[in-house]
Scaffold this active site. Structure first.
Site, PDB file in Angstrom:
ATOM      1  N   HIS A 286       0.847  -1.187   0.000  1.00  0.00           N
ATOM      2  CA  HIS A 286       0.000   0.000   0.000  1.00  0.00           C
ATOM      3  C   HIS A 286       0.878   1.231   0.000  1.00  0.00           C
ATOM      4  O   HIS A 286       1.931   1.236   0.644  1.00  0.00           O
ATOM      5  CB  HIS A 286      -0.914   0.014   1.244  1.00  0.00           C
TER       6      HIS A 286
ATOM      7  N   ASP B  83      -7.971  -5.381  -0.041  1.00  0.00           N
ATOM      8  CA  ASP B  83      -8.463  -6.262  -1.096  1.00  0.00           C
ATOM      9  C   ASP B  83      -8.079  -7.721  -0.907  1.00  0.00           C
ATOM     10  O   ASP B  83      -8.564  -8.586  -1.631  1.00  0.00           O
ATOM     11  CB  ASP B  83      -7.922  -5.786  -2.455  1.00  0.00           C
TER      12      ASP B  83
HETATM   13  N1  ACO Z   1       4.279  -7.792  -4.775  1.00  0.00           N
HETATM   14  C1  ACO Z   1       5.619  -7.786  -4.930  1.00  0.00           C
HETATM   15  N2  ACO Z   1       6.392  -6.696  -4.758  1.00  0.00           N
HETATM   16  C2  ACO Z   1       5.784  -5.555  -4.419  1.00  0.00           C
HETATM   17  C3  ACO Z   1       4.389  -5.483  -4.241  1.00  0.00           C
HETATM   18  C4  ACO Z   1       3.635  -6.660  -4.424  1.00  0.00           C
HETATM   19  N3  ACO Z   1       2.306  -6.649  -4.262  1.00  0.00           N
HETATM   20  N4  ACO Z   1       4.039  -4.221  -3.919  1.00  0.00           N
HETATM   21  C5  ACO Z   1       5.168  -3.518  -3.886  1.00  0.00           C
HETATM   22  N5  ACO Z   1       6.231  -4.317  -4.189  1.00  0.00           N
HETATM   23  C6  ACO Z   1       7.654  -3.944  -4.219  1.00  0.00           C
HETATM   24  C7  ACO Z   1       8.005  -3.168  -5.474  1.00  0.00           C
HETATM   25  O1  ACO Z   1       8.456  -4.036  -6.499  1.00  0.00           O
HETATM   26  C8  ACO Z   1       9.109  -2.268  -4.968  1.00  0.00           C
HETATM   27  O2  ACO Z   1      10.276  -3.041  -4.843  1.00  0.00           O
HETATM   28  P1  ACO Z   1      11.729  -2.364  -5.094  1.00  0.00           P
HETATM   29  O3  ACO Z   1      11.878  -1.321  -4.009  1.00  0.00           O
HETATM   30  O4  ACO Z   1      12.692  -3.508  -4.963  1.00  0.00           O
HETATM   31  O5  ACO Z   1      11.679  -1.787  -6.464  1.00  0.00           O
HETATM   32  C9  ACO Z   1       8.657  -1.914  -3.544  1.00  0.00           C
HETATM   33  O6  ACO Z   1       7.862  -3.026  -3.121  1.00  0.00           O
HETATM   34  C10 ACO Z   1       7.827  -0.623  -3.450  1.00  0.00           C
HETATM   35  O7  ACO Z   1       6.732  -0.749  -4.353  1.00  0.00           O
HETATM   36  P2  ACO Z   1       6.103   0.459  -5.178  1.00  0.00           P
HETATM   37  O8  ACO Z   1       5.421  -0.100  -6.387  1.00  0.00           O
HETATM   38  O9  ACO Z   1       7.142   1.524  -5.394  1.00  0.00           O
HETATM   39  O10 ACO Z   1       5.061   1.002  -4.133  1.00  0.00           O
HETATM   40  P3  ACO Z   1       3.846   1.947  -4.479  1.00  0.00           P
HETATM   41  O11 ACO Z   1       3.541   2.691  -3.254  1.00  0.00           O
HETATM   42  O12 ACO Z   1       4.111   2.723  -5.735  1.00  0.00           O
HETATM   43  O13 ACO Z   1       2.655   0.922  -4.862  1.00  0.00           O
HETATM   44  C11 ACO Z   1       0.836  -0.557  -4.680  1.00  0.00           C
HETATM   45  C12 ACO Z   1       1.657   0.544  -3.978  1.00  0.00           C
HETATM   46  C13 ACO Z   1       0.395  -0.074  -6.085  1.00  0.00           C
HETATM   47  C14 ACO Z   1      -0.414  -0.827  -3.869  1.00  0.00           C
HETATM   48  C15 ACO Z   1       1.710  -1.842  -4.807  1.00  0.00           C
HETATM   49  O14 ACO Z   1       2.075  -2.299  -3.512  1.00  0.00           O
HETATM   50  C16 ACO Z   1       1.017  -2.951  -5.592  1.00  0.00           C
HETATM   51  O15 ACO Z   1       1.115  -2.981  -6.837  1.00  0.00           O
HETATM   52  N6  ACO Z   1       0.286  -3.882  -4.882  1.00  0.00           N
HETATM   53  C17 ACO Z   1      -0.443  -4.936  -5.564  1.00  0.00           C
HETATM   54  C18 ACO Z   1      -1.767  -4.388  -6.103  1.00  0.00           C
HETATM   55  C19 ACO Z   1      -2.769  -4.116  -4.978  1.00  0.00           C
HETATM   56  O16 ACO Z   1      -2.990  -4.933  -4.108  1.00  0.00           O
HETATM   57  N7  ACO Z   1      -3.411  -2.942  -5.078  1.00  0.00           N
HETATM   58  C20 ACO Z   1      -4.466  -2.535  -4.125  1.00  0.00           C
HETATM   59  C21 ACO Z   1      -3.967  -1.419  -3.231  1.00  0.00           C
HETATM   60  S1  ACO Z   1      -5.177  -0.989  -2.036  1.00  0.00           S
HETATM   61  C22 ACO Z   1      -6.331  -0.141  -2.896  1.00  0.00           C
HETATM   62  O17 ACO Z   1      -6.043   0.554  -3.868  1.00  0.00           O
HETATM   63  C23 ACO Z   1      -7.670  -0.258  -2.510  1.00  0.00           C
END
Ligand code: ACO
Length: 428
Positions: A307, A364
């Site tokens: 998140h 979710d």
């Molecule tokens: N699985 C694997 N790796 C992940 C995940 C994941 N679900 N989420 C984040 N990471 C990793 C990224 O690859 C990144 O790694 P790095 O630092 O080695 O490059 C690090 O964690 C930070 O991730 P970001 O994408 O920069 O974080 P951001 O804040 O931009 O994204 C998000 C947040 C979009 C929710 C992300 O965690 C994600 O894609 N989660 C899966 C989709 C999801 O569940 N979305 C629902 C969110 S809640 C809502 O909107 C209601």
């Protein structure tokens, strides 16, 4: 009481050796924001923050999140208390009218919403005209946008308080019927019209399936509360941004709904269940999927994990996880993906990849399992999210308009080609 102390401090930044004092805004819980509204005029510089990871877009009194402590409050009330004590329409009132209603206030509010429980008949014709393969979220965005045609007075609803509230009540009132019609259209079933003697959530269930189970209605009411608002997320920011052009409420909500549809936002609830099903059909090997999620050469992400704001736990996910057990138990549903989800969560929480990056289950991760137990089809999950989030979007839109916020129009840093002569097509 909200306690926003404007400009009680400044920070000094030096740009090209000229110092500049910038005011600092302090929020209710001592959060700090540097006000850079004069930065461009005074220094010729803009800030660059792709994805707005460091940028506040507004001040707001609706919702507070402490991502490090896992706290979520609406108008000062903890989400755990609202989920266990309040009804969904009570939370709608709280978000929109800024205080918890007295009994008579709530009755009046519920009556105003119920007055509009029947969507315009033309909505069925619009749904019928859409291709069978249209995703329910595409249908929902289209229906939201179409409402301005059914209610032309909404085009300039800001000019009259009466029209503004009528527009809000219409939208809230129509929403359960619109969502249920979308389900019936997708499932190729006859539409069911609302039963005015039923409550908001009960009517939704009735229009979905022709029956109302009180256990299901109670569970759904709580799920809707847990989704009701979440401050400046992608869809709420879209509602505010699009609404800042002073377009009507229905168009702003249609845009926000499209933002919610994406798998990185509300679309994750559908993606989670599809992921859990895939793991089950692949023999239940959770390690294999954790490895895929950690592999930077693999686009796979663990859906329902991570998140932008929560870096400890998502309090909604905690409530929903507890609830998943209770609801499945009460409904006597056994779903093998629930144990796969729990195993996946346990393994991820013990894995340094996830703990180092502070990745926890979000709202979710478990919601889809409950929706499925309630008999809601997977492609309707994100519509269910929208049903819950609607009051939050409206509250965000209302606050933005009441605050007379200027049109949203970010700057950019241009990195393309510099000026070059035009070459006639035959000479290129
Ligand atoms: N699985 C694997 N790796 C992940 C995940 C994941 N679900 N989420 C984040 N990471 C990793 C990224 O690859 C990144 O790694 P790095 O630092 O080695 O490059 C690090 O964690 C930070 O991730 P970001 O994408 O920069 O974080 P951001 O804040 O931009 O994204 C998000 C947040 C979009 C929710 C992300 O965690 C994600 O894609 N989660 C899966 C989709 C999801 O569940 N979305 C629902 C969110 S809640 C809502 O909107 C209601």
């Amino acid at each position: 009481m909200p306690n926003t102390k404007e400009f009680d401090n400044t920070v000094n930044i030096g740009i090209e050796s000229s110092p500049l004092d910038l005011p600092v805004i302090t929020g209710t819980y001592d959060e700090k924001g540097i006000d850079i509204s004069k930065l461009l005029a005074k220094t010729g510089h803009v800030t660059l923050d792709i994805g707005f990871k460091n940028t506040g877009s507004t001040t707001s009194t609706i919702t507070y999140i402490d991502g490090d402590k896992g706290v979520l409050e609406h108008r000062g009330y903890r989400i755990e208390d609202l989920a266990s004590e309040a009804s969904f329409l009570e939370v709608c009132f709280l978000l929109l009218k800024e205080h918890l209603p007295k009994r008579a206030e709530l009755d009046e509010f519920v009556g105003s919403v119920q007055d509009y429980i029947t969507p315009p008949a033309g909505i069925k014709a619009i749904l019928d005209a859409m291709p069978d393969d249209t995703h329910p979220m595409g249908m929902l965005s289209a229906i939201f946008a179409s409402l301005s045609g059914f209610y032309p007075e909404s085009l300039d609803s800001w000019t009259s308080e009466e029209v503004r509230w009528r527009t809000i009540y219409r939208l809230l009132g129509h929403m359960p019927g619109i969502c249920a019609y979308i389900h019936r259209r997708k499932a190729n079933l006859e539409y069911i019209d609302p039963n005015p003697s039923l409550g908001y959530v009960e009517n939704f269930l009735y229009m979905m399936s022709g029956k109302v189970d009180p256990v299901v209605a109670d569970a759904l009411d709580t799920l809707l509360i847990l989704h009701a608002d979440h401050e400046q997320n992608c869809s709420a920011s879209t509602v505010r941004f699009v609404g800042s052009s002073q377009v009507n409420l229905f168009a702003s909500i249609s845009a926000g709904n499209s933002a919610l549809w994406g798998p990185l936002h509300g679309g994750a609830n559908q993606a989670v269940l599809e992921m859990l099903e895939a793991i089950k059909n692949d023999g239940g090997d959770t390690d294999k999927y954790l490895d895929k999620a950690k592999d930077k050469n693999d686009p796979f992400r663990l859906m329902g994990f991570g998140h932008r704001v929560y870096k400890n736990h998502d309090p909604r996910a905690k409530v929903i996880k507890r609830y998943a057990d209770v609801v499945l138990d009460k409904l006597e549903v056994e779903d093998p993906v629930l144990s796969i989800a729990k195993g996946l969560e346990r393994a991820a929480l013990n894995d340094p990849y996830f703990s180092d990056r502070k990745l926890f289950p979000n709202v979710d991760f478990y919601s889809g399992i409950i929706y499925r137990a309630l008999g809601i089809p997977v492609d309707m999950f994100t519509v269910m999210f929208a049903l819950g989030r609607l009051p939050g979007w409206i509250a965000q839109w209302k606050e933005m308009r009441e605050g007379n916020e200027p049109i949203g129009r970010p700057r950019q840093i241009y990195t393309g080609h510099d000026t070059r002569p035009y070459i006639p097509i035959g000479d290129r």
